[in-house]
Every structure is written in structure tokens, then in C-alpha cells.
Write an enzyme that holds these catalytic residues in place. Structure first.
Site, PDB file in Angstrom:
ATOM      1  N   CYS A  63       0.827  -1.190   0.000  1.00  0.00           N
ATOM      2  CA  CYS A  63       0.000   0.000   0.000  1.00  0.00           C
ATOM      3  C   CYS A  63       0.863   1.242   0.000  1.00  0.00           C
ATOM      4  O   CYS A  63       2.085   1.183  -0.061  1.00  0.00           O
ATOM      5  CB  CYS A  63      -0.892   0.006   1.256  1.00  0.00           C
ATOM      6  SG  CYS A  63      -1.803  -1.519   1.511  1.00  0.00           S
TER       7      CYS A  63
ATOM      8  N   GLU B 169       4.093  -6.541   3.991  1.00  0.00           N
ATOM      9  CA  GLU B 169       3.606  -7.876   4.339  1.00  0.00           C
ATOM     10  C   GLU B 169       4.402  -8.412   5.519  1.00  0.00           C
ATOM     11  O   GLU B 169       5.628  -8.307   5.543  1.00  0.00           O
ATOM     12  CB  GLU B 169       3.760  -8.859   3.166  1.00  0.00           C
ATOM     13  CG  GLU B 169       3.095  -8.427   1.873  1.00  0.00           C
ATOM     14  CD  GLU B 169       1.578  -8.466   1.920  1.00  0.00           C
ATOM     15  OE1 GLU B 169       1.035  -9.012   2.891  1.00  0.00           O
ATOM     16  OE2 GLU B 169       0.954  -7.928   0.987  1.00  0.00           O
TER      17      GLU B 169
ATOM     18  N   ARG C 136      -4.772   1.327  -0.717  1.00  0.00           N
ATOM     19  CA  ARG C 136      -4.610  -0.109  -0.530  1.00  0.00           C
ATOM     20  C   ARG C 136      -4.496  -0.872  -1.844  1.00  0.00           C
ATOM     21  O   ARG C 136      -5.275  -0.666  -2.770  1.00  0.00           O
ATOM     22  CB  ARG C 136      -5.793  -0.690   0.257  1.00  0.00           C
ATOM     23  CG  ARG C 136      -5.593  -2.173   0.588  1.00  0.00           C
ATOM     24  CD  ARG C 136      -6.772  -2.770   1.305  1.00  0.00           C
ATOM     25  NE  ARG C 136      -6.494  -4.146   1.688  1.00  0.00           N
ATOM     26  CZ  ARG C 136      -7.383  -5.108   1.784  1.00  0.00           C
ATOM     27  NH1 ARG C 136      -8.659  -4.825   1.556  1.00  0.00           N
ATOM     28  NH2 ARG C 136      -7.045  -6.333   2.129  1.00  0.00           N
TER      29      ARG C 136
END
Length: 611
Positions: free
Chosen positions: A2, A79, A50
Site C-alpha cells: 500500500c 507484508e 490499498r
């Protein structure tokens, strides 16, 4: 993956400044094409774009949790590959979850552990948390600097964002580029924390920055440390194989289509082989992508950096692993399209001048995005395992400067196209020398190490704390500009720490570069790749590319008042456009690319230059 941004002001009611936060957030629409969100409190405002990868319906941001002492809100990019294990651990401690996203796990990890949550994470991340319990902003970046993160201290708080453009969308931030910014731009030492823009800095990798009413504080939670390596050769190879297999398996986790970037070199081929084996177990065929140039294989000529074209090796790997492979083949017209150049510059925010190596990467990622949302890359293996040619060149690795600047590739002009007065004011050689001494001072050594082992630890440290950060930033910006998440398995901190502390004699035990990686992954590689000599990211050899640069440079020359000539010597450009494109030196071609980058960047960003 994002884009994040935000504004903390202890003297302003930010609930009345939504339009500014919206403008900051909108600059990163490409990083997050799937959703947008904002969160405002009197003294903190958070924005988020996002790209949905995990828990597509449930991972909306900003995400917040109400506590008895105040709300805790977060915007997160990246992540956490170990989020499933962390979730189970947090559940055992009484936490409950509303979504299946890794974002919520990181937020609850902060509620449980505070800022040391960073030490629990395995992954790539940049996130900011407004903790109303303490009226503080906490900014945390991953250990290797995979995800970009910038901040701009203000009189009463701070602005932050995944990219400078988000910060510059706020009128509080000034678009000033001074001599300090230009020195790094033309030197390529990757000064830690550097931003081209005056007053703006990076959150350094492995660092936590806290901002409260009493000011700004930083803490390093991870750095490279020298440790004794006691494993023998076979054990070391086995451990690298174990780590590589685990890392690739973790980084294949996604709720969207995945692929691997395949160049036919050892690094990407190893990732491809391990990923294909894993997906076969799941009944899925791996997709692979590569970039090539029209006529490159047929007309290839070995040069100082590249002995062979990529295409034959790519075919060998794809055939061995059975991947569904696609070549993205580009011609000079695509590579020199001014619109593509401007898109790359808009993404990168800085006029680096890497030319076709930037535009081809962007066009490759754009083509991949039509098929996949997540790609695994072999980036950073050369820094981790010692793969670059200058690691093995006696003159370069013993030079009293950064080895990549000592190695004579002709790619670094050290400001040669700058006007003489600008060269004098910037003193690039002095700047490089200062940065080199500063970098060496950060290296820890083991007692009793030989002179060679000490020097090679320094060389490895320079690459892992300097060069790798520039290349990671390049890859992130080019990929996120088209909404593609690129993961970099070789940057897993467990692998980096382990290999960094293996002696140089082990890193080169078979007389070749990257011995440990070659032997750890040869079970998934064709013999041709096992035997291949290191070849860097491809660059077109078509003289039509240089000819197109010359034509565009002539158009710049035709404008006598072009602001680029504050930074570029007009006489140098006049000489360059008159050369034969078929015999043009790489240094000249690089200079023309830099000229055009600067020309378009000045138009796009409109900085105030203070040299």
C-alpha cells in the site's frame, strides 16, 4: 502492499484539514488502486491507499482499536510473512480478531508489545501508529529498507509518507533541493536517511522514530552484527538451502495471482525453481516473466559487464521447471518514449539517470500487472552472497572508496556533465570520501580475522547498508507505480544475518561468485545456469536507443532558457548529440539519459534549487 501518509500537528485541529490529507493520500493512488481511507483526530491525520493482497474484503485501513486510555490507529504498508504464527500467539494472550489480515495482527502486536513489535515481524513493512494513550506517533521500518518511508519534521509535529510526493502535497513542506541533496544524487553512495528534498529524511531501515510533544526520538532495533560462524561447509550449504526454501514458501502466500521475475541468472532462477516446486505440490503452475529487447539475442556483443544474453538461459529454466513463461520484448521507441520516462520519474521522485534499465523495468512490471498482482524477485542476492564483479576484482575491492565506484564500468559520471562552477561547489569527490569513512566506521570486526576477511566484511557491509537500499527503492517505486507487489526473498533478515557472517572463503569455496547459493539451490537449476557467470540486469545494445536520446537532447538544446542548464553543461550536451550512436561510449549514453531525466523531473516537480 500500500501507500501510507499522515500529518501530526500539536497546534492545529487536523479534523478541519481533511482536504489536505486527501490530497496527500491521492498522490499514492497507483500504490493502492483497490481502496482509499483516512482517519482524523484533533492532532493526527492518517491516510491510506490499498493494494489488496491478503484478506481482500477485510483489510481496510486506517485500522484502529479503542482502548480505555485512548484510540490506537495505524496505517501499514507491506507484508508480515509470519502473521499466521503471530496471530496464534496473540490469540493465546487473549486478543481477538475481526479480520484475516496481517495488518490487524501487526496492530494487535503493537498493543501487546509496544514498539518492540518490530522485532517479532518477518517481512517487509513501513507503518505508522498514532497512539492517543501517549499522544505520540510511532513510525517503524523493516530491517533492510524494502519498503520506502519518509518524514518531514515541522515546527509542531511531522509529515510522513511512503513517498516524498505525499509529503510535498502538503503546503507545509517546501520543495527545496540544496547542495546536500545534489551531492548524493550525483555520487551514488546512498547516504543513510538521505532524501533529495531539503528538510525531508528517510526512516532508516531497522529504525523506530517516535514523535511527541517533546520532539522526535529515534531508536535502532536491528543492524548487521559480526558473529562467529562455526558451521562447516556442508552444514552451511544445507542451512542456506533450508532458509531459502522456507523463505520462498512463506513469500508465496497471497490471495491473488503470483509469479516470479526470471532473468536466467542464478538468483532469479533459484527463486523460480523453489517456487515452481512448491506450487506443483499445490497443483498449480508457476508463471514467470522476463524482459528482453528486439534483436538483443541475435546481435548480442559481450561487454565489460555482460558475457552472454539472457534468453537462452531463461528458456532452459522455464523448460526445466515447467513454468508458463512470457517474454516482454521492448524496442527503442518504447524505451525512449518521453511519456514512459515521465511516468518513471513520477514514480521514483528523483532523476537517477538509469535510462533503459528504469524504463524497461517499469514496462515489464506494467505487463506483469495485467496477469499477476504479486511477483517474487531475485533482487539483493548479489549484495548478500557477494556476486558483483567488483567483489572479485582486486583493484576495486581494495580501493579506498566504495567498490562499485572504483570498478570501471563507465556508468558513473561523477557529475561530469555538471557545469564547472556547480562541480566546484558540490565537491563530489570530497563528499564521497566523507561518506566512505563514515560507512567504514559502522563495521564491526571479529578478533583475529585476517586482513582479507576484514576487508571483505567491510565490502559486504557497504553493499548491505548502502547499495542494496538504492536498488530496493528502485524496484519498489517501479512496481508500485503500476500496482504490483514485488517481494524480495533474499532480504529475509535471517538469511542476511547468516550469510553475512560466513567467511569470505566459504562464500567463494568453489572459486566462483555466490558459491553458497549455487550449491544450495543447484537441485532446482539447469546446468547451464549453474555454470553461468554473473550477468546484471539487461540493457539494450541497440544503437537506435542512443540515436533517440540524441534527438530528444537536441530538442532540449533548442530551448535556450531550459532550467536544466542550471545543472547540465550545455557544451557537453552539444558534443554528445554529435557523436555516432553506434560507437557512443556508455558514459555518454548515461549522461544523455541523466540530462533527459533532469529535464523532465524539473518540469514535473518544480523544485527551488539552492546550490
Amino acid at each position: 502492499m500500500c501507500g501510507i501518509t499522515g500529518w501530526v500537528s500539536f497546534e492545529t485541529d487536523l479534523t478541519q484539514r481533511r482536504e489536505v490529507l486527501d490530497a496527500m493520500t491521492e498522490t499514492m493512488a497507483c500504490r493502492g488502486p483497490d481502496d482509499s481511507g483516512t482517519w482524523l483526530a484533533p492532532h493526527a491525520a492518517l491516510g491510506h491507499r490499498r493494494l489488496a493482497i491478503i484478506d481482500l474484503p477485510g483489510g481496510r485501513q486506517p485500522m484502529s482499536v479503542a482502548t480505555p486510555a485512548g484510540e490506537v490507529a495505524m496505517v501499514y504498508s507491506g507484508e508480515a510473512y509470519n502473521f499466521a504464527e503471530l496471530r496464534r500467539e496473540l490469540e493465546s494472550k487473549g486478543h481477538t480478531f475481526r479480520t484475516d489480515s496481517d495488518t490487524e495482527v501487526v496492530l494487535h502486536g503493537y498493543l501487546e508489545w509496544g514498539e518492540p513489535v518490530a522485532e517479532h515481524l518477518n517481512g517487509m513493512y513501513a507503518f505508522a501508529i498514532w497512539d492517543a494513550r501517549d499522544d505520540e506517533l510511532v513510525m517503524i521500518r523493516d530491517r533492510m529498507g524494502i519498503k520506502p518511508f519518509y518524514y518531514y519534521p515541522t515546527r509542531d509535529g511531522v509529515l510522513f509518507g511512503s513517498e516524498p510526493k505525499a509529503i510535498l502535497a502538503n503546503p507545509v513542506a517546501k520543495r527545496i533541493v540544496d547542495a546536500d541533496g545534489l551531492r548524493e544524487l550525483f555520487s551514488f553512495t546512498k547516504q543513510p536517511g538521505w532524501s533529495l528534498w531539503h528538510g525531508m529524511s528517510e526512516v532508516e531501515p531497522g529504525t523506530i522514530v517516535r514523535v511527541g510533544r517533546d520532539g522526535l526520538r529515534t531508536r535502532t532495533y536491528w543492524k548487521l552484527e559480526a558473529r562467529e560462524h562455526t558451521d562447516d561447509r556442508d552444514t552451511t550449504v544445507a542451512r542456506v538451502r533450508e532458509l531459502m526454501t522456507d523463505i520462498v514458501h512463506r513469500q508465496l502466500v497471497a490471495d491473488v495471482p503470483r509469479c516470479v521475475l526470471l532473468s536466467g541468472g542464478l538468483d532469479s532462477s533459484a527463486i523460480t525453481g523453489l517456487a515452481a516446486a512448491r506450487l506443483r505440490e499445490e497443483g498449480e503452475q508457476l508463471r514467470t516473466f522476463s524482459v528482453d529487447f528486439v534483436g538483443q539475442e541475435e546481435n548480442f556483443k559481450p561487454d565489460e559487464m555482460r558475457d552472454t544474453p539472457d534468453a537462452p538461459f531463461i528458456r532452459d529454466v522455464a523448460k526445466l521447471v515447467g513454468s508458463a513463461h512470457q517474454d516482454v520484448v521492448l524496442d527503442p521507441a518504447a524505451l525512449t518514449d518521453p511519456a514512459v520516462r515521465r511516468a518513471v520519474l513520477a514514480a521514483r521522485d528523483i532523476p537517477v539517470g538509469l535510462g533503459d534499465m528504469d524504463t524497461s523495468l517499469y514496462l515489464l512490471f506494467k505487463a506483469i500487472r495485467a496477469e499477476s498482482t504479486v511477483a517474487l524477485s531475485g533482487e539483493s542476492a548479489d549484495e548478500v552472497f557477494g556476486g558483483y564483479r567488483w567483489f572479485h576484482d582486486g583493484t576495486a575491492r581494495t580501493a579506498d572508496t566504495f567498490p562499485w565506484l572504483a570498478f570501471r564500468t563507465g556508468a558513473h559520471d561523477r557529475g561530469g556533465l555538471l557545469p564547472r562552477d556547480v562541480q566546484s561547489r558540490l565537491d563530489l569527490e570530497g563528499y564521497i570520501a566523507d561518506q566512505y569513512r563514515t560507512a567504514l566506521a559502522q563495521v564491526e570486526h571479529l578478533d583475529g580475522a585476517s586482513a582479507l576477511e576484514r576487508r571483505m566484511r567491510e565490502v559486504c557491509h557497504l553493499h548491505l547498508t548502502r547499495m542494496v537500499r538504492a536498488l530496493l527503492d528502485r524496484k519498489d517505486r517501479a512496481s508500485m507505480a503500476v500496482g504490483l507487489e514485488v517481494r524480495v526473498p533474499f532480504c529475509d533478515h535471517r538469511l542476511v544475518e547468516y550469510v553475512y557472517n560466513t567467511p569470505w572463503s566459504l562464500k567463494t569455496f568453489d572459486g566462483r561468485e555466490k558459491s553458497l547459493l549455487r550449491h544450495a539451490t543447484r537441485h532446482v537449476l539447469p546446468q547451464s545456469v549453474v555454470d553461468r557467470v554473473k550477468s546484471p540486469y539487461p540493457s539494450t545494445q541497440d544503437p537506435g536507443y542512443a540515436a533517440a536520446l540524441q534527438q530528444q537532447a537536441k530538442e532540449v538544446l533548442a530551448s535556450p532558457d531550459d532550467p536544466v542548464f542550471a545543472l547540465v553543461d550545455r557544451a557537453w550536451v552539444t558534443g554528445a548529440v554529435g557523436q555516432d550512436p553506434a560507437t557512443m561510449p556508455s558514459r555518454t549514453r548515461h549522461g544523455l539519459d541523466r540530462l533527459l531525466d533532469l529535464h523532465h523531473w524539473l518540469d514535473l516537480r518544480r523544485p527551488e534549487l539552492r546550490i
